[in-house]
Write a protein that holds these residues in place. Structure first.
Motif, PDB file in Angstrom:
ATOM      1  N   LYS A  34      34.013  48.560  51.786  1.00 11.91           N
ATOM      2  CA  LYS A  34      35.118  47.991  50.998  1.00 11.91           C
ATOM      3  C   LYS A  34      36.479  48.312  51.608  1.00 11.91           C
ATOM      4  O   LYS A  34      37.475  47.660  51.318  1.00 11.91           O
ATOM      5  CB  LYS A  34      35.065  48.514  49.552  1.00 11.91           C
ATOM      6  CG  LYS A  34      33.836  48.067  48.788  1.00 11.91           C
ATOM      7  CD  LYS A  34      33.804  46.566  48.563  1.00 11.91           C
ATOM      8  CE  LYS A  34      32.611  46.150  47.701  1.00 11.91           C
ATOM      9  NZ  LYS A  34      32.470  44.677  47.627  1.00 11.91           N
ATOM     10  N   MET A  62      38.442  28.771  52.340  1.00  8.12           N
ATOM     11  CA  MET A  62      37.318  29.618  52.742  1.00  8.12           C
ATOM     12  C   MET A  62      36.832  29.251  54.152  1.00  8.12           C
ATOM     13  O   MET A  62      36.443  30.115  54.928  1.00  8.12           O
ATOM     14  CB  MET A  62      36.188  29.475  51.712  1.00  8.12           C
ATOM     15  CG  MET A  62      35.055  30.476  51.844  1.00  8.12           C
ATOM     16  SD  MET A  62      35.530  32.212  52.057  1.00  8.12           S
ATOM     17  CE  MET A  62      35.808  32.755  50.381  1.00  8.12           C
ATOM     18  N   LYS A 118      36.322  32.273  56.848  1.00  5.47           N
ATOM     19  CA  LYS A 118      34.994  32.663  57.349  1.00  5.47           C
ATOM     20  C   LYS A 118      34.926  32.896  58.856  1.00  5.47           C
ATOM     21  O   LYS A 118      34.381  33.917  59.297  1.00  5.47           O
ATOM     22  CB  LYS A 118      33.934  31.665  56.877  1.00  5.47           C
ATOM     23  CG  LYS A 118      33.422  32.017  55.490  1.00  5.47           C
ATOM     24  CD  LYS A 118      32.098  31.361  55.186  1.00  5.47           C
ATOM     25  CE  LYS A 118      31.526  31.928  53.889  1.00  5.47           C
ATOM     26  NZ  LYS A 118      30.817  30.893  53.131  1.00  5.47           N
ATOM     27  N   ASP A 177      38.785  41.893  48.942  1.00  8.86           N
ATOM     28  CA  ASP A 177      37.447  42.466  49.107  1.00  8.86           C
ATOM     29  C   ASP A 177      36.884  41.975  50.438  1.00  8.86           C
ATOM     30  O   ASP A 177      36.726  40.767  50.630  1.00  8.86           O
ATOM     31  CB  ASP A 177      36.561  42.003  47.936  1.00  8.86           C
ATOM     32  CG  ASP A 177      35.165  42.639  47.999  1.00  8.86           C
ATOM     33  OD1 ASP A 177      34.672  42.885  49.127  1.00  8.86           O
ATOM     34  OD2 ASP A 177      34.581  42.869  46.924  1.00  8.86           O
ATOM     35  N   GLN A 234      34.078  41.841  51.575  1.00 10.80           N
ATOM     36  CA  GLN A 234      32.794  41.140  51.518  1.00 10.80           C
ATOM     37  C   GLN A 234      32.895  39.729  50.926  1.00 10.80           C
ATOM     38  O   GLN A 234      32.126  38.853  51.276  1.00 10.80           O
ATOM     39  CB  GLN A 234      31.759  41.997  50.774  1.00 10.80           C
ATOM     40  CG  GLN A 234      31.147  43.038  51.715  1.00 10.80           C
ATOM     41  CD  GLN A 234      31.061  44.444  51.121  1.00 10.80           C
ATOM     42  OE1 GLN A 234      31.285  44.668  49.945  1.00 10.80           O
ATOM     43  NE2 GLN A 234      30.742  45.414  51.965  1.00 10.80           N
ATOM     44  N   THR A 235      33.880  39.484  50.079  1.00  7.98           N
ATOM     45  CA  THR A 235      34.045  38.131  49.529  1.00  7.98           C
ATOM     46  C   THR A 235      35.213  37.404  50.208  1.00  7.98           C
ATOM     47  O   THR A 235      35.348  36.191  50.063  1.00  7.98           O
ATOM     48  CB  THR A 235      34.332  38.168  48.014  1.00  7.98           C
ATOM     49  OG1 THR A 235      35.578  38.838  47.813  1.00  7.98           O
ATOM     50  CG2 THR A 235      33.241  38.900  47.255  1.00  7.98           C
ATOM     51  N   CYS A 282      37.635  47.801  44.417  1.00  9.15           N
ATOM     52  CA  CYS A 282      36.646  46.806  44.865  1.00  9.15           C
ATOM     53  C   CYS A 282      35.219  47.164  44.455  1.00  9.15           C
ATOM     54  O   CYS A 282      34.300  46.373  44.663  1.00  9.15           O
ATOM     55  CB  CYS A 282      36.706  46.652  46.386  1.00  9.15           C
ATOM     56  SG  CYS A 282      38.292  46.051  46.991  1.00  9.15           S
TER      57      CYS A 282
END
Lengths: 324, 118
Positions: A111, A135, A139, A255, A257-258, A287
């Motif tokens: 995190k 997004m 990515k 975050d 991860q997202t 997070c």
């Protein structure tokens, strides 16, 4: 040399002063770490306080330049230089915080990731333009955020991935507040409170007791106050730095991860001994779910207070001991 | 007659008790009311205004500060993100509003209360 002079001057002031009742003085800086810094101390005279304030400001400027990812400075190989050249001999503070950040990556279950620079840079541009990133643009950047591509050997930091860049935003202010507090103590300032953008370090006491730190409620007003003497206090919140687009608020704690603003909590406050740990912990806890956060906080002997997205307030047992 | 007086007295005491309890509970939660608001531009003190009378202050063309009924807020600002304008009014000692792009800080000051609010 400057530190020595400041120490000598401060000692001279202390020796000559005929010690009237100390008065509260304060200073504010808006030119370091892209945030507001507040410093308050009880001193015998304005001259004494100004000596401390100047030493503090110099130290914060020095650290600001080292961790600055936007600008380079003559004669200094800083975070911006490192992001540009991907390898080089770095100041000891950059080495120390990078090593610590690599540990924090594992401690926080990914995190806290200083290798997230390219993703955070896109979010930074969004805050400037007021339009959230797509997004599909985030990515591809997330492919270049591998913490294992960073290596530290001696005073050299190397980044293997040419598209990876570092961002110390989640750690630098807390670390700098810790370093600045050490400097203040070394020049004879024993009782003070310092906040570098909400990263509070308290030392000693004010006349009549401990320092009192108010914790903002995410929707305004004061949620609670804590009394501290030799601790660090920091809050990570969704209301501190944000922009709104089509009625949705996009805040600054992303975050890894997202790749989106973390949305479990409105704010997380952490109290512990080290300001560097407190800063890292508050971001990590922001997070993480409550259970993981509690375990992590406990490992650092830290106390925490969470405000959930529904407005519910949760505390570790020891947090209450700091509240009035 | 004597009994009636006692009854009224009891009601009054009960009412005072309830109000005092409510004040203690809510007063604790929201901190100490401030006396003045300290305005700084890039760290330099620009003005100190009392909170007890309505006032409007143009802070060097950067922000407009308003005060009324013990509260202070930023009415308008030239900055892009407008975070300072969206910030709820501040009234308790230590509470602050920061406009980073302009280097303007507005902090409630007074006797006692919090040293810093984060």
């Amino acid at each position: 040399m400057r530190r020595l002079l400041a120490a000598m001057a401060a000692s001279a002031v202390l020796l000559c002063g005929c010690s009237p009742a100390p008065k509260k003085y304060s200073a504010v800086y808006t030119d370091v770490f892209d945030t507001a810094t507040e410093f308050a101390a009880y001193c015998d005279s304005r001259e004494e306080f100004d000596l401390y304030a100047e030493a503090l400001h110099d130290e914060l400027l020095r650290l600001h330049k080292i961790f600055d990812i936007y600008d380079e400075y003559d004669g200094l190989f800083n975070a911006a230089s490192l992001n540009k050249t991907k390898s080089g001999g770095c100041p000891s503070e950059l080495i120390e915080l990078t090593k610590s950040a690599v540990d924090w990556y594992d401690l926080s279950g990914g995190k806290l990731n200083i290798a997230l620079g390219s993703v955070l840079s896109l979010w930074h541009d969004s805050r400037e333009s007021g339009i959230p990133p797509a997004m599909e643009d985030l990515k591809p950047l997330a492919e270049h955020c591998d913490i294992d591509d960073i290596s530290v050997e001696g005073d050299i930091i190397s980044i293997k991935d040419p598209q990876l860049s570092l961002d110390f935003g989640a750690l630098a202010k807390g670390y700098a507040a810790e370093k600045a507090a050490e400097l203040l103590e070394s020049v004879g300032c024993a009782d003070f409170v310092l906040s570098v953008g909400g990263n509070v370090v308290a030392r000693g006491e004010k006349p009549g007791g401990s320092w009192e730190i108010g914790i903002s409620s995410p929707d305004g007003g004061i949620l609670t106050t804590v009394k501290v003497s030799d601790e660090a206090v920091v809050t990570s919140g969704d209301y501190q730095r944000y922009f709104e687009y089509e009625g949705v608020r996009y805040h600054h704690i992303i975050d890894p991860q997202t790749l989106m603003p973390a949305n479990l909590w409105r704010s997380v406050t952490v109290i512990c001994k080290s300001s560097a740990d407190a800063d890292a912990l508050s971001t990590a806890l922001f997070c993480l779910d409550e259970q993981s956060g509690r375990i992590l906080a406990e490992n650092f002997g830290a106390e925490a207070l969470w405000v959930s997205s529904k407005g519910e307030v949760i505390r570790t047992e020891g947090f209450e001991d700091y509240e009035k | 007659m004597k009994n009636k007086l006692l009854k009224n007295d009891f009601a009054l005491i009960a009412a005072i008790f309830v109000i005092a309890l409510a004040a203690a509970v809510f007063g604790r939660a929201i901190g100490r009311a401030g006396d003045t608001v300290e305005v700084r531009v890039k760290g330099e003190v620009y003005a100190i205004l009392p909170l007890d009378k309505p006032a409007e202050l143009d802070i060097g063309g950067l922000c407009v500060l308003k005060t009324e009924n013990g509260e202070a807020w930023i009415e308008s600002a030239v900055c892009k993100n407008q975070i300072c304008v969206k910030h709820r009014s501040v009234s308790r000692v230590g509470e602050a509003i920061v406009c980073l792009p302009s280097g303007v800080t507005v902090k409630i000051t007074g006797e006692g209360g919090a040293d810093i609010v984060i």
